[in-house]
Design a protein around this motif. Structure first.
Motif, PDB file in Angstrom:
ATOM      1  N   HIS A  70       0.856  -1.282   0.016  1.00  0.00           N
ATOM      2  CA  HIS A  70       0.009   0.123  -0.007  1.00  0.00           C
ATOM      3  C   HIS A  70       0.976   1.261  -0.088  1.00  0.00           C
ATOM      4  O   HIS A  70       2.095   1.063   0.475  1.00  0.00           O
ATOM      5  N   PRO A  71       0.599   2.322  -0.583  1.00  0.00           N
ATOM      6  CA  PRO A  71       1.428   3.484  -0.908  1.00  0.00           C
ATOM      7  C   PRO A  71       1.369   4.322   0.342  1.00  0.00           C
ATOM      8  O   PRO A  71       2.566   4.916   0.650  1.00  0.00           O
ATOM      9  N   ASP A  72       0.703   4.198   1.246  1.00  0.00           N
ATOM     10  CA  ASP A  72       0.370   4.734   2.644  1.00  0.00           C
ATOM     11  C   ASP A  72       1.655   4.160   3.612  1.00  0.00           C
ATOM     12  O   ASP A  72       1.737   2.982   3.818  1.00  0.00           O
ATOM     13  N   PRO A  73       2.542   5.044   4.159  1.00  0.00           N
ATOM     14  CA  PRO A  73       3.572   4.444   4.863  1.00  0.00           C
ATOM     15  C   PRO A  73       2.997   3.599   6.315  1.00  0.00           C
ATOM     16  O   PRO A  73       3.668   2.953   6.593  1.00  0.00           O
ATOM     17  N   LEU A  74       1.938   4.088   6.604  1.00  0.00           N
ATOM     18  CA  LEU A  74       1.364   3.435   8.172  1.00  0.00           C
ATOM     19  C   LEU A  74       0.751   2.278   7.555  1.00  0.00           C
ATOM     20  O   LEU A  74       0.666   1.337   8.307  1.00  0.00           O
ATOM     21  N   VAL A  75      -0.326   2.423   6.514  1.00  0.00           N
ATOM     22  CA  VAL A  75      -1.217   1.417   6.289  1.00  0.00           C
ATOM     23  C   VAL A  75      -0.460  -0.158   5.819  1.00  0.00           C
ATOM     24  O   VAL A  75      -0.695  -1.121   6.349  1.00  0.00           O
ATOM     25  N   ARG A  76       0.630   0.293   5.154  1.00  0.00           N
ATOM     26  CA  ARG A  76       1.456  -1.055   4.717  1.00  0.00           C
ATOM     27  C   ARG A  76       2.006  -1.512   5.834  1.00  0.00           C
ATOM     28  O   ARG A  76       2.695  -2.988   5.714  1.00  0.00           O
ATOM     29  N   ARG A  77       1.923  -1.060   7.216  1.00  0.00           N
ATOM     30  CA  ARG A  77       2.713  -1.833   8.273  1.00  0.00           C
ATOM     31  C   ARG A  77       1.623  -2.426   9.097  1.00  0.00           C
ATOM     32  O   ARG A  77       1.980  -3.115  10.258  1.00  0.00           O
ATOM     33  N   LEU A  78       0.408  -2.554   8.722  1.00  0.00           N
ATOM     34  CA  LEU A  78      -0.759  -3.106   9.516  1.00  0.00           C
ATOM     35  C   LEU A  78      -0.907  -4.508   8.854  1.00  0.00           C
ATOM     36  O   LEU A  78      -0.877  -4.516   7.656  1.00  0.00           O
ATOM     37  N   VAL A 196      10.701   2.368   3.860  1.00  0.00           N
ATOM     38  CA  VAL A 196       9.452   2.828   3.440  1.00  0.00           C
ATOM     39  C   VAL A 196       9.603   4.236   2.958  1.00  0.00           C
ATOM     40  O   VAL A 196       8.830   4.521   2.029  1.00  0.00           O
ATOM     41  N   ALA A 197      10.412   5.366   3.620  1.00  0.00           N
ATOM     42  CA  ALA A 197      10.284   6.365   2.914  1.00  0.00           C
ATOM     43  C   ALA A 197      10.892   6.394   1.369  1.00  0.00           C
ATOM     44  O   ALA A 197      10.532   7.465   0.718  1.00  0.00           O
ATOM     45  N   SER A 201       5.799   3.990  -3.755  1.00  0.00           N
ATOM     46  CA  SER A 201       4.768   3.102  -4.252  1.00  0.00           C
ATOM     47  C   SER A 201       4.159   1.952  -3.103  1.00  0.00           C
ATOM     48  O   SER A 201       3.172   1.427  -3.282  1.00  0.00           O
ATOM     49  N   GLY A 202       5.021   1.762  -2.198  1.00  0.00           N
ATOM     50  CA  GLY A 202       4.690   0.691  -0.926  1.00  0.00           C
ATOM     51  C   GLY A 202       4.457  -0.772  -1.547  1.00  0.00           C
ATOM     52  O   GLY A 202       3.759  -1.471  -1.004  1.00  0.00           O
ATOM     53  N   THR A 203       5.389  -1.228  -2.420  1.00  0.00           N
ATOM     54  CA  THR A 203       5.671  -2.445  -2.823  1.00  0.00           C
ATOM     55  C   THR A 203       6.478  -3.336  -2.169  1.00  0.00           C
ATOM     56  O   THR A 203       6.292  -4.637  -2.230  1.00  0.00           O
ATOM     57  N   SER A 204       7.395  -3.024  -1.757  1.00  0.00           N
ATOM     58  CA  SER A 204       8.460  -3.677  -0.958  1.00  0.00           C
ATOM     59  C   SER A 204       7.916  -4.328   0.387  1.00  0.00           C
ATOM     60  O   SER A 204       7.111  -3.510   1.074  1.00  0.00           O
TER      61      SER A 204
END
Length: 310
Positions: A70-78, A196-197, A201-204
């Protein structure tokens, strides 16, 4: 149980259970077993640059891409699950979402038919697209987590993340399941922050946050606690939402403010009346009495009034 005792239990419950130290995957011998969760910490002596805490080729199998991309840096950590306990595809589930309402709760405030639970339920049903509620359990028993999330109008942070260790009465099937990923626990250094920064794109793949990590990140000291995250600006608007903001008469205005990416206004008389009604009522009564005394004089004093009606 006294109110002081209940408060102490609630405060203790928020801390989950003590975390333990794990070996760092990148420095572990090749034949070392892979831990369920690890607390990777940078070496101050070597001054090595930040990198992903997972060593290529040694991590457990990755979850499906939809669960962490997910492109959002917080959402992808959930790691989120729905009301049936199924893992959530982040992009699909949150494609129209502008606000995440984090609801930190426990068995102590599990009466969802009233109080904070009722307010959050109403908000979640009134704004099913713009807002998604994420329940963050601070309980130590999975049964309480299931009671709070099954068939509720909200998502939840996954239970099996290493936040809750077995208690003495939790053995066998009652013991918390082992995490399938290396979750960040309270106090862990986030070595993937730079990854993350750099990945807009939030793909890794990066290490996810556990429930106890989120509670520590937002300084949650008791339940219920509400925090609002604005996805378009990628920031928390409020980390301790006053419940009065969610009451029906004020909800629409509150949502308008949040959707604009603005924090709630500072506390006012309405908030105070909702939080400590008897205290505010006594203060108001005292002020009215003083005004009457100034206008009427001695005959409006308490002794005079008592003497008149006795």
């Amino acid at each position: 149980m006294t109110s002081d005792g209940a408060s102490a239990l609630r405060a203790r419950n928020v801390s989950f259970s003590p975390t333990q130290d794990y070996i760092q995957l990148a420095d572990a011998p090749e034949d070392a077993p892979l831990p369920a969760a690890s607390a990777s910490r940078p070496s101050s002596e070597t001054g090595s640059p930040k990198k992903s805490a997972l060593k290529p080729g040694r991590q457990a199998p990755l979850p499906p891409a939809g669960h962490y991309q997910h492109p959002d840096p917080l959402v992808r950590r959930l790691r989120l699950v729905d009301a049936k306990g199924n893992p959530v595809n982040l992009k699909q589930e949150l494609r129209e979402t502008k606000l995440l309402l984090f609801y930190f709760g426990s068995q102590w405030n599990a009466q969802f038919s009233k109080g904070c639970g009722a307010l959050v339920t109403d908000v979640s049903r009134a704004y099913p697209h713009e807002l998604k509620t994420v329940y963050v359990s601070v309980d130590t028993h999975e049964k309480h987590f299931k009671d709070a999330t099954a068939n509720r109008p909200w998502l939840a942070m996954a239970w099996a993340d290493g936040s809750s260790e077995p208690e003495e009465d939790q053995t066998g099937d009652d013991a918390p399941p082992s995490p399938t990923e290396s979750f960040l626990l309270a106090g862990d250094d986030d070595l993937d922050e730079s990854v993350v920064a750099a990945d807009a794109s939030g793909t890794s793949y990066v290490r996810p946050f556990s429930r106890v990590y989120m509670a520590d990140k937002l300084d949650v000291l008791m339940t219920p606690t509400l925090a609002v995250y604005h996805l378009p600006t990628r920031k928390f608007l409020d980390t301790n939402v006053r419940q009065s903001r969610l009451r029906p008469m004020r909800l629409e205005k509150t949502m308008d403010i949040w959707l604009r990416g603005e924090p709630s206004p500072s506390i006012n008389l309405v908030d105070a009346m909702y939080t400590v009604p008897w205290t505010v009522a006594m203060i108001v009564a005292a002020l009215i009495y003083l005004v009457v005394r100034l206008l009427v004089g001695e005959q409006a004093s308490v002794p005079s009034l008592v003497a008149r009606f006795t």
